[in-house]
Enzyme design. Structure first.
Site, short mmCIF file in Angstrom:
data_model
loop_
_atom_site.label_atom_id
_atom_site.label_comp_id
_atom_site.label_asym_id
_atom_site.label_seq_id
_atom_site.Cartn_x
_atom_site.Cartn_y
_atom_site.Cartn_z
N HIS A 12 -3.42 -2.11 5.70
CA HIS A 12 -1.90 -2.62 5.86
C HIS A 12 -1.08 -1.30 5.73
O HIS A 12 0.27 -1.50 5.61
CB HIS A 12 -1.62 -3.65 4.82
CG HIS A 12 -2.22 -3.39 3.55
ND1 HIS A 12 -3.35 -3.72 3.12
CD2 HIS A 12 -1.71 -2.61 2.40
CE1 HIS A 12 -3.65 -3.40 1.73
NE2 HIS A 12 -2.58 -2.82 1.47
N HIS B 200 1.43 6.03 -0.01
CA HIS B 200 1.29 5.28 1.28
C HIS B 200 2.72 4.97 1.82
O HIS B 200 3.77 5.34 1.14
CB HIS B 200 0.51 3.94 0.91
CG HIS B 200 1.25 2.93 0.02
ND1 HIS B 200 1.16 2.80 -1.22
CD2 HIS B 200 2.56 2.02 0.30
CE1 HIS B 200 2.21 2.25 -1.63
NE2 HIS B 200 2.85 1.79 -0.48
N HIS C 132 5.48 2.54 4.38
CA HIS C 132 5.74 1.16 5.18
C HIS C 132 6.92 1.61 6.30
O HIS C 132 7.75 2.51 6.20
CB HIS C 132 6.53 0.24 4.37
CG HIS C 132 5.67 -0.12 2.97
ND1 HIS C 132 5.23 -0.99 2.80
CD2 HIS C 132 5.73 0.61 1.92
CE1 HIS C 132 4.30 -1.45 1.67
NE2 HIS C 132 4.75 0.14 1.07
N GLU D 32 11.44 -0.95 3.01
CA GLU D 32 11.25 -2.06 2.22
C GLU D 32 12.64 -2.39 1.38
O GLU D 32 13.45 -3.36 1.59
CB GLU D 32 10.10 -2.12 1.06
CG GLU D 32 9.06 -1.82 2.08
CD GLU D 32 7.79 -2.45 1.33
OE1 GLU D 32 7.33 -1.98 0.29
OE2 GLU D 32 7.01 -3.28 1.89
N HIS E 185 6.07 5.39 -0.63
CA HIS E 185 5.84 5.11 -2.05
C HIS E 185 4.65 6.04 -2.91
O HIS E 185 3.57 5.87 -2.46
CB HIS E 185 5.31 3.58 -2.11
CG HIS E 185 6.50 2.74 -1.70
ND1 HIS E 185 6.12 1.26 -1.13
CD2 HIS E 185 7.79 2.77 -1.66
CE1 HIS E 185 7.29 0.69 -0.94
NE2 HIS E 185 8.39 1.70 -1.25
N THR F 110 5.01 -4.56 -3.68
CA THR F 110 5.69 -5.23 -2.40
C THR F 110 4.40 -5.86 -1.67
O THR F 110 4.76 -6.34 -0.51
CB THR F 110 6.44 -4.38 -1.62
OG1 THR F 110 5.64 -3.14 -1.39
CG2 THR F 110 7.47 -3.70 -2.66
N THR F 111 3.29 -5.42 -1.94
CA THR F 111 2.12 -6.14 -1.17
C THR F 111 1.40 -7.22 -2.18
O THR F 111 1.32 -6.85 -3.44
CB THR F 111 1.21 -5.24 -0.73
OG1 THR F 111 0.58 -4.43 -1.81
CG2 THR F 111 1.99 -4.32 0.22
O1 LIG Z 1 -3.53 -0.40 -5.35
C1 LIG Z 1 -2.37 -1.04 -4.72
N1 LIG Z 1 -1.72 -0.16 -4.30
C2 LIG Z 1 -0.93 -0.41 -3.26
C3 LIG Z 1 0.44 -0.75 -3.59
C4 LIG Z 1 1.34 -0.92 -2.47
S1 LIG Z 1 2.73 -1.61 -2.72
O2 LIG Z 1 3.69 -1.56 -1.55
O3 LIG Z 1 2.62 -2.86 -3.41
N2 LIG Z 1 3.57 -0.67 -3.71
O4 LIG Z 1 3.65 -0.78 -4.87
O5 LIG Z 1 3.94 0.21 -3.21
C5 LIG Z 1 0.93 -0.80 -1.24
C6 LIG Z 1 -0.24 -0.39 -0.77
N3 LIG Z 1 -0.36 -0.13 0.55
O6 LIG Z 1 -1.56 0.75 0.67
O7 LIG Z 1 0.05 -0.45 1.41
C7 LIG Z 1 -1.23 -0.19 -1.92
O8 LIG Z 1 -2.46 0.28 -1.57
N4 LIG Z 1 -2.48 -2.12 -4.58
C8 LIG Z 1 -3.38 -2.98 -4.92
C9 LIG Z 1 -4.39 -3.74 -4.12
F1 LIG Z 1 -4.24 -3.30 -2.82
C10 LIG Z 1 -5.32 -4.63 -4.80
F2 LIG Z 1 -6.14 -5.07 -3.83
C11 LIG Z 1 -5.28 -4.99 -6.12
F3 LIG Z 1 -6.15 -5.68 -6.41
C12 LIG Z 1 -4.36 -4.32 -6.85
F4 LIG Z 1 -4.11 -4.74 -8.21
C13 LIG Z 1 -3.36 -3.23 -6.33
F5 LIG Z 1 -2.56 -2.84 -7.15
ZN LIG Z 2 4.36 0.45 -1.16
#
Ligand SMILES: O=C(Nc1cc(S(=O)(=O)[N+](=O)[O-])cc([N+](=O)[O-])c1O)Nc1c(F)c(F)c(F)c(F)c1F
Ligand SMILES: [Zn+2]
Length: 257
Positions: free
Chosen positions: A64, A92, A94, A104, A117, A199-200
């Site tokens: 993603h 990473h 978006h 976003e 981000h 945001t995911t």
């Molecule tokens: O590590 C993560 N980092 C992450 C956050 C966002 S985010 O958009 O939500 N953000 O915070 O920037 C976007 C991406 N991305 O690659 O797009 C990411 O890889 N997410 C994440 C996860 F993937 C899991 F499966 C899980 F179990 C967990 F606890 C997690 F926190």
């Molecule tokens: Zn993100």
């Protein structure tokens, strides 16, 4: 599996992740006139980044987004984070299928072409990213708006290798002297900050968001490189942004007048 298509996109996430309709979801539309200047919390100690240049980076197409895993011990502290030290875990992006969309967060409804981000976890209070990821003060994410313009040299190591990461799950390690500091806008004093979430999925409400006012420029070619990535369903990875969620009982703070 969750994604950004009509069948599995943001409007369907609430089924598997009920927190999607929670009280502190991200992203949000930043209404600039409603943001509150808060000198004591923010003015007293400026936000400070102390990143160590990477000697190699691990790029992962995680289905993603394109994620860059950090190995050095970069630290973010100050501003809304107070004395807590947040460690850089990964960054990473978006983006959209066209330049008129892809970020976003939006600013008075304006969407940028992309949003970078930098994800950090609270190393002062927790033992690992996994331990911190569900805590209300566990994560801090820097949001940097991206607009088409001149090429970003620091981003070349990622955009030049997107072609080799075309399929979901692909990963590669590249020798480089990437300095995450140089991915930030020149002005890191002016930002908005509020309490939000990933945001995911899993959408954990554990993020202190810091969104810089000044966008950075990437070239058209660098944006095109992102759009040529392929997601876990074999489609071009594009429009991988969640639309703004309700602000609910939150206030957005700003560090500039
Ligand atoms: O590590 C993560 N980092 C992450 C956050 C966002 S985010 O958009 O939500 N953000 O915070 O920037 C976007 C991406 N991305 O690659 O797009 C990411 O890889 N997410 C994440 C996860 F993937 C899991 F499966 C899980 F179990 C967990 F606890 C997690 F926190
Ligand atoms: Zn993100």
């Amino acid at each position: 599996h969750w994604g950004y298509m009509t069948t599995n996109g943001p409007s369907t996430w609430g089924k598997d992740f009920p927190i999607a309709n929670g009280e502190r979801q991200s992203p949000i539309d930043i209404v600039t006139t409603a943001a509150e200047y808060d000198s004591d919390v923010l003015g007293s100690n400026a936000l400070s980044t102390n990143y160590t240049p990477e000697s190699e980076v691990k790029l992962v197409n995680n289905g993603h987004s394109i994620m860059c895993q950090i190995t050095k011990k970069g630290v973010l502290t100050g501003g809304p984070l107070g004395k807590d030290e947040y460690r850089l875990e990964q960054f990473h992006l978006h983006w959209g299928a066209e330049d008129n969309r892809g970020s976003e967060h939006t600013v008075d409804g304006k969407m940028y072409a992309s949003e970078l981000h930098l994800v950090h976890w609270n190393a002062s209070k927790y033992s690992s990213f996994a331990d911190a990821v569900q805590k209300p003060d566990g994560l801090a994410v820097l949001g940097i708006f991206i607009t088409p313009g001149v090429a970003c040299n620091q981003f070349k190591v990622i955009s030049d290798n997107c072609g080799k990461l075309k399929t979901s799950g692909a990963e590669m390690t590249v020798d480089t002297t990437l300095d995450p500091t140089l991915l930030l806008p020149s002005n890191t004093s002016d930002y908005w900050t509020y309490l939000g979430s990933l945001t995911t999925p899993p959408l954990f409400e554990s993020v202190t968001w810091i969104v810089f006012k000044e966008p950075v420029e990437y070239s058209k070619e660098q944006l095109l490189a992102l759009r040529n990535l392929v997601d876990s369903d074999g489609n071009h990875m594009q429009d991988n942004y969640r639309p703004p969620a309700a602000l609910k009982q939150r206030k957005v703070k700003k560090t500039f007048t």
